[in-house]
Motif scaffolding. Sequence first.
Motif, PDB file in Angstrom:
ATOM      1  N   SER A 105       0.814  -1.213   0.000  1.00  0.00           N
ATOM      2  CA  SER A 105       0.000   0.000   0.000  1.00  0.00           C
ATOM      3  C   SER A 105       0.850   1.267   0.000  1.00  0.00           C
ATOM      4  O   SER A 105       0.345   2.356   0.282  1.00  0.00           O
ATOM      5  N   GLU A 107       2.560   4.615  -0.854  1.00  0.00           N
ATOM      6  CA  GLU A 107       2.021   5.724  -1.648  1.00  0.00           C
ATOM      7  C   GLU A 107       3.068   6.789  -1.953  1.00  0.00           C
ATOM      8  O   GLU A 107       2.745   7.923  -2.285  1.00  0.00           O
ATOM      9  N   ILE A 194       2.719   1.297  -7.392  1.00  0.00           N
ATOM     10  CA  ILE A 194       1.617   2.126  -6.911  1.00  0.00           C
ATOM     11  C   ILE A 194       0.476   2.142  -7.929  1.00  0.00           C
ATOM     12  O   ILE A 194      -0.702   2.044  -7.577  1.00  0.00           O
ATOM     13  N   SER A 198      -3.318   0.425  -7.245  1.00  0.00           N
ATOM     14  CA  SER A 198      -4.541   1.232  -7.275  1.00  0.00           C
ATOM     15  C   SER A 198      -5.688   0.513  -7.976  1.00  0.00           C
ATOM     16  O   SER A 198      -6.853   0.863  -7.791  1.00  0.00           O
TER      17      SER A 198
END
Length: 463
Positions: A105, A107, A194, A198
């Motif tokens: 996860s 970011e 990333i 998503s």
Amino acid sequence: MSTHSIASVPETVQVAVRIRPLLPSEIRMGCQTVTEQTDPDEPRICVRSSEQFTFNHVFNPGSCQREVYERSVKSIVEKLLEGFNVTILAYGQTGSGKTYTMGTSFEGKYDDSQGIIPRTMMDLFDKIEDCGEFRSVVTCSFVELYQENVYDLLSYRNRFEKMVGIREDATGVIIPGLTEVPVNNAEEALRWMIQGASARAVAPTSMNKDSNRSHTMFTLTVRRIKHHQIVTMSKLHLVDLAGSERSKKTRAVGDRLRESIQINKGLLALGNVIAALGSNQNTKGYISYRDSKLTRLLQNSLGGNSITLMIACVSPADYNVDETLSTLRYADRALRIRNKPTINGGEISIREEIERLKQENQDLRKALDQAQSTPTVVSKHDRSFKKLQEQIRTTNSKLQSAVKKSNQLEFRASLAEGTLDRIGNLLTLTDSDKFKQRTDEILGRFRKESLSWNVSDQKSNKV
């Protein structure tokens, strides 16, 4: 490769257990801690003060992300540049901290909270820069397994068109048509991760507001090149498994319940494979990898040619004690699995790659001819027929590219040979030291340019 490096490679699956802290919701419920590391100097974990398990590493709730990486992952990742395949997978109950630990996860925030994947990327590319005599070409891919369908998370197509298949060849399990993109540094690799993450299937449950509803595998392929030959080609699989669930606790209904059923079916198949590989009673040698696409994707990582680390994440709360015990028993069985890690390489030349592609092209054409000779079967399996045609087109494209590069190398080699002769004649006519030095510099640059070839355009379909 030195015998010392090979001798130090772990053959058994390594297991690290991480105990997360109590959550605020568990504290409000009045949950008590029943899972703990009894001795900080021993990798032993105790549940309910009665059941104990010993692993390669145990991390208590106070352990930070850096400690987890430095102690359990760093030394394994270093083996990647020696030519070994490496797999790191996280397993555990939903909400146990798998995604946080892996860093799926991530970011883009570089701080102490970043997990295994971003730390691995930065560490790996730092080491690649230090490989003096070798040039490394790195590509990445990202797949998701959702309800027994495999999706290419780096594809720009819509959700349905992202779906890809799995098949096997002489080298193992491959995913035809999988998007594989070249990356030059850690930042590029993480941007692709990333982007792929998503598109992953995520939904809230009563136990986890951002529960992952799928398994994911982020893969780096590292080709180490000396002159115009691939010396080693190794793969790093970073696997974030969806958490095992009990519908009574997650209160899953509808789509969430169907997802939960598929998740648990895949994890059950994985558990059966782990049990069979770790059992001394499995004398027949049959392993049920084909029971699930998850086990097929992990076929080389469990019992195959890979250095594998399982990170088992558990809750310390008495509310989750049954799930914690199940995870620890799962991990304990994994400790008994013996892999067969070997260096992938052996001076793979361009010509050898051309011959391999030619042979693959011939095999595919034979299969197509057989399919065309039986039209009734083709009409029933039109989709398989079209996939076969697509595979032939892909192989032809690769073959043409490889032949073109080979011709370019031959032309440059002949040009270099003629240039060497002309420069050699010039050198016999003059004693100027400056002239010799300048000529050597030009010749050195010419040789380097002539012998180099760019493999970053290659797209490997292997897992």
